[in-house]
Design a protein around this motif. Structure first.
Motif, PDB file in Angstrom:
ATOM      1  N   GLN B  34       0.917  -1.175  -0.058  1.00 19.93           N
ATOM      2  CA  GLN B  34      -0.014   0.125  -0.045  1.00 19.93           C
ATOM      3  C   GLN B  34       0.998   1.147  -0.076  1.00 19.93           C
ATOM      4  O   GLN B  34       1.938   1.231   0.582  1.00 19.93           O
ATOM      5  CB  GLN B  34      -0.863   0.140   1.200  1.00 19.93           C
ATOM      6  CG  GLN B  34      -2.320  -0.629   1.023  1.00 19.93           C
ATOM      7  CD  GLN B  34      -3.044  -0.382   2.456  1.00 19.93           C
ATOM      8  OE1 GLN B  34      -3.301  -1.207   3.087  1.00 19.93           O
ATOM      9  NE2 GLN B  34      -3.748   0.653   2.437  1.00 19.93           N
ATOM     10  N   LEU B  89       4.377   7.169   2.135  1.00 18.66           N
ATOM     11  CA  LEU B  89       4.986   6.077   2.988  1.00 18.66           C
ATOM     12  C   LEU B  89       4.410   4.754   1.974  1.00 18.66           C
ATOM     13  O   LEU B  89       3.267   4.936   1.657  1.00 18.66           O
ATOM     14  CB  LEU B  89       4.337   5.960   4.158  1.00 18.66           C
ATOM     15  CG  LEU B  89       4.732   6.954   5.090  1.00 18.66           C
ATOM     16  CD1 LEU B  89       3.588   7.032   6.287  1.00 18.66           C
ATOM     17  CD2 LEU B  89       6.061   6.775   5.684  1.00 18.66           C
ATOM     18  N   LEU B 100       1.125  -4.164   8.567  1.00 18.57           N
ATOM     19  CA  LEU B 100       1.951  -3.697   7.516  1.00 18.57           C
ATOM     20  C   LEU B 100       3.496  -3.063   8.142  1.00 18.57           C
ATOM     21  O   LEU B 100       3.585  -2.742   9.242  1.00 18.57           O
ATOM     22  CB  LEU B 100       1.395  -2.244   7.051  1.00 18.57           C
ATOM     23  CG  LEU B 100       0.229  -2.524   6.055  1.00 18.57           C
ATOM     24  CD1 LEU B 100      -0.420  -1.067   5.945  1.00 18.57           C
ATOM     25  CD2 LEU B 100       0.565  -3.255   4.753  1.00 18.57           C
ATOM     26  N   THR B 101       4.523  -3.367   7.254  1.00 19.24           N
ATOM     27  CA  THR B 101       5.682  -2.994   7.673  1.00 19.24           C
ATOM     28  C   THR B 101       6.155  -1.571   6.732  1.00 19.24           C
ATOM     29  O   THR B 101       5.805  -1.419   5.637  1.00 19.24           O
ATOM     30  CB  THR B 101       6.741  -3.959   7.267  1.00 19.24           C
ATOM     31  OG1 THR B 101       6.725  -5.155   8.279  1.00 19.24           O
ATOM     32  CG2 THR B 101       8.320  -3.486   7.840  1.00 19.24           C
ATOM     33  N   PHE B 102       6.229  -0.433   7.330  1.00 20.22           N
ATOM     34  CA  PHE B 102       6.303   0.880   6.593  1.00 20.22           C
ATOM     35  C   PHE B 102       8.110   1.015   6.397  1.00 20.22           C
ATOM     36  O   PHE B 102       8.906   0.704   6.890  1.00 20.22           O
ATOM     37  CB  PHE B 102       6.036   2.019   7.629  1.00 20.22           C
ATOM     38  CG  PHE B 102       4.284   1.781   7.479  1.00 20.22           C
ATOM     39  CD1 PHE B 102       3.730   1.127   8.207  1.00 20.22           C
ATOM     40  CD2 PHE B 102       3.581   2.774   6.694  1.00 20.22           C
ATOM     41  CE1 PHE B 102       2.397   1.207   8.338  1.00 20.22           C
ATOM     42  CE2 PHE B 102       2.286   2.834   6.762  1.00 20.22           C
ATOM     43  CZ  PHE B 102       1.549   2.142   7.514  1.00 20.22           C
ATOM     44  N   GLY B 103       8.024   1.717   5.337  1.00 23.13           N
ATOM     45  CA  GLY B 103       9.150   2.364   4.880  1.00 23.13           C
ATOM     46  C   GLY B 103       9.406   3.953   5.589  1.00 23.13           C
ATOM     47  O   GLY B 103       8.289   4.220   6.366  1.00 23.13           O
ATOM     48  N   SER B 104      10.469   4.577   5.443  1.00 20.37           N
ATOM     49  CA  SER B 104      10.623   5.835   6.231  1.00 20.37           C
ATOM     50  C   SER B 104      10.198   7.028   5.634  1.00 20.37           C
ATOM     51  O   SER B 104       9.899   8.095   6.150  1.00 20.37           O
ATOM     52  CB  SER B 104      11.996   5.893   6.565  1.00 20.37           C
ATOM     53  OG  SER B 104      12.799   5.956   5.413  1.00 20.37           O
ATOM     54  N   GLY B 105       9.426   6.773   4.362  1.00 22.66           N
ATOM     55  CA  GLY B 105       8.711   7.804   3.575  1.00 22.66           C
ATOM     56  C   GLY B 105       9.564   8.866   3.011  1.00 22.66           C
ATOM     57  O   GLY B 105      10.860   8.716   2.967  1.00 22.66           O
TER      58      GLY B 105
END
Lengths: 114, 112
Positions: B34, B89, B100-105
């Motif tokens: 996402q 993100l 969810l595992t998020f990136g740093s944006g």
């Protein structure tokens, strides 16, 4: 889409106290999560809120510090216990929609600990 | 353990430019990916969701692609506008794990 009501939207708390954050969803959801976003950083998962049973915590997070309740499918609370300035963050509730599997987020709780 | 990386960390472009935001992930066994938008002081808004079996999704001026085998996704924004200024993100859910595992944006600023 799911509409999530999260409160309080912000609070300023004293060291050593506790704050309970509420998350209410307007529709059926399959899963509920609590995330933390520390200043200038991305989101980190705290735990999965399980209905009627103990939450599943991620590495680095423990129930004594972040007790979570989920008494039904559409409501959950996260408590930040014995707060210190390091707990100053945005705390976000999120849900997985039962209709389209998208993840939706509440508007977050901005917590500042003095 | 899944790790998500976003490049660039920040981007400033003049209005009207087309731009591409990049996301990479280490474990290709994903369930979906996402893209979110985050505005200062506000929550996250879901922009696009791509299932693991899909290659791309489009919504208005936004197009997201997914190359699962190489562990990459891109978000394409056409004809950028000042209102597109926000942090974007990327997040992935792995097979068997819906969180969810998020990136740093990527912090995007579109100059009028």
């Amino acid at each position: 889409s799911a509409v999530i009501s999260q409160k309080p939207s912000r609070d300023i708390c004293q060291r050593g106290t506790s704050l309970t954050i509420q998350c209410q969803v307007d529709s059926q959801v399959t899963m509920m999560f609590w995330y933390r976003q520390q200043p200038g950083q991305s989101l980190t998962l705290i735990a999965t809120a399980n209905q009627g049973s103990e939450a599943t915590y991620e590495s680095g997070f423990v129930i004594d510090k972040f007790p979570i309740s989920r008494p039904n499918l559409t409501f959950s609370t996260l408590t930040v216990s014995n707060m210190s300035p390091e707990d100053s963050s945005i705390y976000l509730c999120s849900v997985v929609s039962a209709t389209n599997e998208k993840l939706f987020f509440g508007s977050g709780t901005q917590l500042s600990v003095l | 353990k899944q790790e998500v990386t976003q490049i660039p960390a920040a981007l400033s472009v003049p209005e009207g430019e087309n731009l591409v935001l990049n996301c990479s992930f280490t474990d290709s066994a994903i369930y979906n990916l996402q893209w979110f938008r985050q505005d200062p002081g506000k929550g996250l808004t879901s922009l696009l969701l791509i299932q693991s079996s899909q290659r791309e999704q489009t919504s208005g001026r936004l197009n997201a692609s997914l190359d699962k085998s190489s562990g990459r996704s891109t978000l394409y924004i056409a004809a950028s506008q000042p209102g597109d200024s926000a942090t974007y993100l990327c997040a992935v859910s792995s097979a068997g794990r819906r969180a969810l595992t998020f990136g740093s944006g990527t912090r995007l600023q579109v100059q009028p």
